[in-house]
Design a protein around this motif. Structure first.
Motif, mmCIF file in Angstrom:
data_model
loop_
_atom_site.group_PDB
_atom_site.id
_atom_site.type_symbol
_atom_site.label_atom_id
_atom_site.label_comp_id
_atom_site.label_asym_id
_atom_site.label_seq_id
_atom_site.Cartn_x
_atom_site.Cartn_y
_atom_site.Cartn_z
ATOM 1 N N ALA A 72 35.999 29.739 42.348
ATOM 2 C CA ALA A 72 36.397 30.687 43.246
ATOM 3 C C ALA A 72 35.243 30.733 43.939
ATOM 4 N N ALA A 73 33.936 30.678 43.941
ATOM 5 C CA ALA A 73 32.881 30.592 44.623
ATOM 6 C C ALA A 73 33.130 29.557 45.805
ATOM 7 N N ALA A 74 33.679 28.481 45.288
ATOM 8 C CA ALA A 74 33.883 27.289 45.992
ATOM 9 C C ALA A 74 35.056 27.223 47.197
ATOM 10 N N GLY A 75 35.910 28.528 46.637
ATOM 11 C CA GLY A 75 37.234 28.453 47.660
ATOM 12 C C GLY A 75 38.296 27.866 46.881
ATOM 13 N N LEU A 76 38.310 27.241 45.832
ATOM 14 C CA LEU A 76 39.300 26.542 45.324
ATOM 15 C C LEU A 76 40.131 27.179 44.343
ATOM 16 N N ALA A 77 41.476 27.107 43.793
ATOM 17 C CA ALA A 77 42.118 27.430 42.993
ATOM 18 C C ALA A 77 42.483 26.238 41.947
ATOM 19 N N LEU A 78 42.086 26.428 40.711
ATOM 20 C CA LEU A 78 42.389 25.632 39.618
ATOM 21 C C LEU A 78 43.605 25.686 39.266
ATOM 22 N N ARG A 79 44.258 24.751 38.605
ATOM 23 C CA ARG A 79 45.417 25.075 37.796
ATOM 24 C C ARG A 79 45.263 25.746 36.537
ATOM 25 N N LYS A 80 46.112 26.343 36.175
ATOM 26 C CA LYS A 80 46.055 27.320 34.834
ATOM 27 C C LYS A 80 45.426 26.486 33.737
#
Length: 72
Positions: free
Chosen positions: A25-33
């Motif tokens: 989140a801090a890097a602006g990325l969305a990880l898969r669940k």
């Protein structure tokens, strides 16, 4: 596995998931669940327990999370 045997590694797993999600989140990325926690363990310590599969899948998820963050 018994409930008490699961508490320590499960708490550690949940903590690792949370840490990687915060970093992403801090890097602006969305990880898969992350993989869902099993709900069908019989508690008898079976060979091939659903928890073994969960921790294997979690290992792959953690590797994917690390690679995603390294790519930014």
């Amino acid at each position: 596995m018994t409930d008490s045997a699961l508490l320590q590694p499960l708490a550690r797993a949940r903590s690792q998931i949370a840490q990687w999600q915060v970093r992403a989140a801090a890097a602006g990325l969305a990880l898969r669940k992350p993989p869902p926690e099993p709900t069908s363990c019989c508690g008898r310590g079976c060979n091939g327990c659903v928890w073994e599969g969960y921790y294997d899948a979690l290992g792959f998820w953690l590797e994917d999370a690390a690679q995603a963050l390294q790519a930014c």
